[in-house]
Design an enzyme around this catalytic site. Structure first.
Site, PDB file in Angstrom:
ATOM      1  N   THR A 125       1.155  -1.208  -0.384  1.00 52.32           N
ATOM      2  CA  THR A 125       0.123  -0.096   0.047  1.00 52.32           C
ATOM      3  C   THR A 125       0.964   1.170   0.166  1.00 52.32           C
ATOM      4  O   THR A 125       1.006   2.258  -0.453  1.00 52.32           O
ATOM      5  CB  THR A 125      -1.182  -0.227   1.416  1.00 52.32           C
ATOM      6  OG1 THR A 125      -1.594   1.036   1.402  1.00 52.32           O
ATOM      7  CG2 THR A 125      -0.267  -0.098   2.555  1.00 52.32           C
ATOM      8  N   SER A 156      -3.070   8.545  -2.145  1.00 45.93           N
ATOM      9  CA  SER A 156      -3.146   7.777  -0.342  1.00 45.93           C
ATOM     10  C   SER A 156      -3.798   6.578  -1.167  1.00 45.93           C
ATOM     11  O   SER A 156      -4.324   6.545  -2.128  1.00 45.93           O
ATOM     12  CB  SER A 156      -4.134   8.362   0.138  1.00 45.93           C
ATOM     13  OG  SER A 156      -4.325   7.244   1.396  1.00 45.93           O
ATOM     14  N   ASP A 157      -3.495   4.959  -0.413  1.00 47.52           N
ATOM     15  CA  ASP A 157      -4.082   3.751  -1.118  1.00 47.52           C
ATOM     16  C   ASP A 157      -4.184   3.153   0.494  1.00 47.52           C
ATOM     17  O   ASP A 157      -3.773   3.405   1.087  1.00 47.52           O
ATOM     18  CB  ASP A 157      -2.988   3.236  -1.475  1.00 47.52           C
ATOM     19  CG  ASP A 157      -3.765   1.523  -2.324  1.00 47.52           C
ATOM     20  OD1 ASP A 157      -4.608   2.118  -3.217  1.00 47.52           O
ATOM     21  OD2 ASP A 157      -3.462   0.966  -1.832  1.00 47.52           O
ATOM     22  N   THR A 158      -5.373   2.190   0.539  1.00 49.35           N
ATOM     23  CA  THR A 158      -6.167   1.537   1.342  1.00 49.35           C
ATOM     24  C   THR A 158      -5.937   0.266   1.214  1.00 49.35           C
ATOM     25  O   THR A 158      -7.038   0.421   0.181  1.00 49.35           O
ATOM     26  CB  THR A 158      -7.170   2.100   2.449  1.00 49.35           C
ATOM     27  OG1 THR A 158      -7.302   3.610   2.566  1.00 49.35           O
ATOM     28  CG2 THR A 158      -8.038   1.500   3.199  1.00 49.35           C
TER      29      THR A 158
END
Length: 284
Positions: A125, A156-158
């Protein structure tokens, strides 16, 4: 005076002087505790210690909001179309202070490439967040900015991590049902990677793009045991289809969360507190 008496007289004088010195030291020693322990002195020392701690405490974005404006010279761009991340930035007081642009990164191709590597979910991530921000920052090089502008690009990355298996967004309803069935009654982790790239508008080269900061926040989530009917009903709402792990904690899917350890906003898609400290540090 008899010569024999002279040493005696001198000894008596020396004894008198020593006595006076001892009395002086005793009086000073008795006075010092009263002085050092007085309420006024304690208050003054406490205020000094508190002030020193305050100076050492990392600032939050709260005190630096006015530094970010649409006009510059410091600008913030969110490299994401996620409404949840925009909502979090707005809640932080940044409404009307940032812009949103879609990152040109081919995310699916990068995910396939990363899936073949031996990476931890946190590394996975983090790389995605960095590449999203970097791709947009590099695409902005040479745009019509003032030479005095400094542009921060936020990516951003989730992802959902179940038993060290990465659960991204479901491709269809069948996959969403499978993901929710896995999570039902179990613990899982949610990792959100954040990356901020800095673009120096005075330099019209790719080298003007540098990584300003990046971090990963993790939260531990426990799902209640879900019935088949509840899983199908939730999937039918359509909410799971654009979310990692096939659920949104801030929406209807919040009903499925039995307990959580960590930052709620990490699960939502952007860890607010850590981002606040990060931006404050960059703006200092």
């Amino acid at each position: 005076i008899c010569p024999i008496h002279t040493p005696i007289i001198q000894a008596m004088k020396l004894f008198s002087i020593l006595s006076l010195v001892i009395l002086f030291l005793v009086s000073v020693t008795a006075f010092i505790p009263q002085f050092s322990c007085s309420p006024r002195m304690k208050t003054s020392l406490a205020m000094t210690e508190s002030s020193n701690r305050a100076e050492e405490t990392p600032s939050l974005l709260l005190s630096k909001l006015n530094a970010i404006t649409l006009e510059g010279p410091t600008k913030l761009i969110l490299a994401s179309q996620s409404p949840r991340r925009r909502e979090i930035l707005d809640m932080m007081g940044l409404r009307g202070r940032y812009t949103v642009q879609f990152s040109p990164l081919n995310e699916e191709a990068l995910q396939e490439e990363l899936a073949e590597k031996d990476l931890t979910p946190q590394e996975y991530t983090s790389i995605l967040a960095q590449e999203k921000a970097k791709a947009l920052a590099e695409a902005l090089v040479g745009d019509d900015y003032s030479p005095d502008d400094t542009i921060y690009v936020l990516g951003s990355d989730t992802i959902v991590d179940y038993d060290v298996h990465i659960l991204n967004k479901p491709q269809n309803e069948t996959q969403a049902i499978e993901m929710l069935s896995q999570l039902s009654g179990n613990y899982h982790y949610v990792h959100t990677g954040v990356a901020i790239y800095k673009l120096d508008a005075s330099k019209p080269e790719i080298s003007s793009v540098t990584l300003a900061d990046s971090f990963v926040e993790t939260a531990k989530v426990k799902f209640a045991t879900l019935s088949v009917a509840d899983i199908k009903a939730y999937v039918n709402t359509g909410e799971p289809m654009d979310k990692a792990g096939a659920y949104g904690i801030q929406g209807i899917g919040g009903q499925m969360v039995e307990e959580m350890q960590g930052d709620f906003f990490t699960v939502m898609g952007l860890p607010m507190h850590s981002l606040s400290k990060c931006l404050a540090k960059l703006l200092s």
